[in-house]
Motif scaffolding. Structure first.
Motif, PDB file in Angstrom:
ATOM      1  N   THR A  87       0.848  -1.191   0.000  1.00 40.62           N
ATOM      2  CA  THR A  87       0.000   0.000   0.000  1.00 40.62           C
ATOM      3  C   THR A  87       0.882   1.239   0.000  1.00 40.62           C
ATOM      4  N   LEU A  88       0.723   2.080  -1.011  1.00 37.31           N
ATOM      5  CA  LEU A  88       1.529   3.298  -1.130  1.00 37.31           C
ATOM      6  C   LEU A  88       0.885   4.494  -0.448  1.00 37.31           C
ATOM      7  N   LEU A  89      -0.432   4.543  -0.369  1.00 35.90           N
ATOM      8  CA  LEU A  89      -1.133   5.667   0.260  1.00 35.90           C
ATOM      9  C   LEU A  89      -2.398   5.141   0.897  1.00 35.90           C
ATOM     10  N   ALA A  90      -2.529   5.397   2.198  1.00 38.55           N
ATOM     11  CA  ALA A  90      -3.734   5.008   2.940  1.00 38.55           C
ATOM     12  C   ALA A  90      -3.847   5.907   4.155  1.00 38.55           C
ATOM     13  N   PRO A  91      -4.985   6.532   4.394  1.00 38.70           N
ATOM     14  CA  PRO A  91      -5.129   7.410   5.559  1.00 38.70           C
ATOM     15  C   PRO A  91      -5.099   6.616   6.859  1.00 38.70           C
ATOM     16  N   ASP A  92      -4.543   7.238   7.886  1.00 35.51           N
ATOM     17  CA  ASP A  92      -4.465   6.579   9.182  1.00 35.51           C
ATOM     18  C   ASP A  92      -5.833   6.404   9.820  1.00 35.51           C
ATOM     19  N   THR A  93      -6.751   7.317   9.539  1.00 29.89           N
ATOM     20  CA  THR A  93      -8.074   7.253  10.164  1.00 29.89           C
ATOM     21  C   THR A  93      -9.013   6.292   9.462  1.00 29.89           C
ATOM     22  N   GLY A  94      -8.584   5.787   8.293  1.00 30.66           N
ATOM     23  CA  GLY A  94      -9.458   4.891   7.559  1.00 30.66           C
ATOM     24  C   GLY A  94     -10.446   5.613   6.679  1.00 30.66           C
ATOM     25  N   THR A  96     -10.542   9.225   4.085  1.00 27.27           N
ATOM     26  CA  THR A  96      -9.935   9.602   2.814  1.00 27.27           C
ATOM     27  C   THR A  96      -8.867  10.650   3.047  1.00 27.27           C
ATOM     28  N   THR A  97      -8.044  10.815   2.029  1.00 27.56           N
ATOM     29  CA  THR A  97      -6.997  11.839   2.033  1.00 27.56           C
ATOM     30  C   THR A  97      -7.246  12.766   0.853  1.00 27.56           C
ATOM     31  N   THR A  98      -7.198  14.058   1.129  1.00 28.49           N
ATOM     32  CA  THR A  98      -7.400  15.056   0.076  1.00 28.49           C
ATOM     33  C   THR A  98      -6.043  15.478  -0.482  1.00 28.49           C
ATOM     34  N   LEU A 135      -5.962   2.833  -7.870  1.00 27.79           N
ATOM     35  CA  LEU A 135      -6.344   4.061  -7.145  1.00 27.79           C
ATOM     36  C   LEU A 135      -7.824   3.985  -6.770  1.00 27.79           C
ATOM     37  N   HIS A 136      -8.091   3.994  -5.466  1.00 31.37           N
ATOM     38  CA  HIS A 136      -9.464   3.941  -4.950  1.00 31.37           C
ATOM     39  C   HIS A 136      -9.879   5.338  -4.492  1.00 31.37           C
ATOM     40  N   ARG A 137     -11.063   5.787  -4.959  1.00 31.26           N
ATOM     41  CA  ARG A 137     -11.619   7.090  -4.570  1.00 31.26           C
ATOM     42  C   ARG A 137     -13.097   6.924  -4.229  1.00 31.26           C
ATOM     43  N   PRO A 138     -13.582   7.703  -3.287  1.00 35.10           N
ATOM     44  CA  PRO A 138     -15.019   7.610  -2.962  1.00 35.10           C
ATOM     45  C   PRO A 138     -15.874   8.204  -4.078  1.00 35.10           C
TER      46      PRO A 138
END
Length: 407
Positions: A87-94, A96-98, A135-138
């Motif tokens: 995993t290269l990018l994943a938010p700590d809070t679970g 999303t990241t802007t 790449l996963h996005r909401p």
């Protein structure tokens, strides 16, 4: 999409030079980066990288039970050789990241297993390696980018097994309906088993035609692709290089003194894979009119590490010397002979002419690829000079009388 903020999403590998993609082998590290370019601020759920290497075979065969009913049998096998997920990018809070608009780079690196299978593409199977970024996005479709890379496992031909000569003999009694009778026999030999693309294979052969019609000798390098699944095998053969000799007349004998056959740029041998193999053979055959051909196959291994002239000479000089002796091409002298006197090799009239021209013209030698001279030079052109010594290492076998001390 109309409102998609992703302008570019690609995977790049480090090590590319001159527009050529890098080539890897087992145990090396694969490094690169995922490039993401946004036209505006976007929320990203996760960015994952999946490296995969897979050997896959598949073919179908038609079967019949002896009646009019026939069915198709499918064979399929898959072998995972690389499976690395990071995993290269994943938010700590679970959540999303802007990410702000602009260009974003996400570097990655992973280690390949110590032993792999060379990349391969065949009709019924393949060996492929790739890196895929997801790449996963909401509230947006998943974006994927894939990069294929090539793996070539080194095959060193500088081993005793691959430096050993290969030889064989075949014979056949021809008896056809239009009275082409007689015995046809031939022997063929090559100096080693391992070669690399671009090399010349010197073929030594003897063909005896005892029939009443001419026969035609031929030689070819054959690639054999073998696919294995569920205990069954599927094989494909293809000619990658060939040559045709001169016809041998009735009751005649022909000799090939190192007929050269060049190996084209082909893939290396694949010998240690559970689902597929790539082998090579040198096929030497004699076409006999009116009957089946006389065939001999000598195994070959196409490697990636070429022959070392210094490191391999000590291991192959013995086998090569016996190779030359067996085919009547001369052998190494056991003891070096002393050079003759100048007066013994040059007559008086020749010496006078040499005095007028200090650089006489040398006779033209036949150094073509057809003769044994070429094969002899290939082995001994890198031979080191003899060690200088004031003493003769091989003194003549003469009786030396002791000197009288009273004289």
């Amino acid at each position: 999409m109309l409102f998609d903020k992703v302008k570019a999403f690609v995977v790049q590998l480090d090590g590319a030079s001159g527009g050529a993609e890098p080539v890897f082998s087992g145990g090396q590290a694969v490094a690169g980066r995922v490039l993401l370019e946004l036209s505006g601020a976007a929320r990203v759920g996760a960015l994952r990288l999946h490296a995969r290497g897979r050997a896959h075979v598949h073919w179908t065969e038609s079967r019949s039970t002896g009646s009019s009913t026939a069915y198709t049998q499918s064979y399929r096998e898959r072998l995972e050789v690389v499976n690395h997920l990071v995993t290269l990018l994943a938010p700590d809070t679970g959540e999303t990241t802007t990410l702000p608009p602009g260009r974003h780079e996400f570097p990655f690196s992973f280690q390949l297993p110590p032993t792999l299978v060379t990349s391969f593409e065949g009709r019924h199977g393949s060996v492929r390696y790739s890196v895929k970024a997801t790449l996963h996005r909401p509230w947006a479709p998943v974006r994927r980018a894939r990069k294929v890379f090539v793996v070539i496992e080194p095959v060193d031909i500088n081993t005793p097994a691959l430096l050993a000569p290969q030889a064989g003999t075949r014979e056949k009694f021809a008896r056809t309906w239009y009275c082409n009778r007689g015995l046809v026999s031939f022997s063929a030999k090559i100096d080693r088993k391992g070669y690399t693309p671009g090399e010349l294979i010197p073929i030594f052969a003897e063909i005896d035609n005892g029939t009443t019609r001419p026969v035609l000798p031929r030689a070819a390098v054959i690639q054999m692709q073998t696919f294995m699944a569920r205990g069954a095998r599927k094989q494909k053969r293809a000619v990658v290089a060939s040559l045709v000799g001169e016809p041998v007349g009735p009751g005649r004998r022909a000799v090939w003194q190192g007929r050269a056959l060049r190996i084209p740029p082909v893939g290396p041998s694949i010998l240690h894979c559970r689902v597929l193999r790539v082998d090579y053979v040198l096929k030497v055959c004699v076409d006999i009119p009116g009957t089946s051909k006389l065939l001999l196959e000598l195994p070959l291994v196409i490697g990636t590490v070429p022959l070392h002239p210094f490191g391999s000479r000590s291991s192959s000089v013995g086998s090569h010397a016996s190779f030359l002796m067996d085919w009547g091409l001369g052998a190494l002298p056991e003891q070096p002979e002393a050079p003759p006197e100048y007066s013994e090799v040059v007559a008086d009239e020749d010496a006078a002419s040499v005095g007028q021209n200090p650089f006489p013209r040398l006779p033209e030698l036949n150094l073509g690829l057809e003769g044994p001279f070429f094969t002899y030079i290939q082995e001994f052109r890198y031979r080191p000079p003899p060690i200088y010594s004031e003493e003769d290492p091989h003194p003549p076998m003469a009786v030396v009388r002791p000197r009288c001390m009273t004289c």
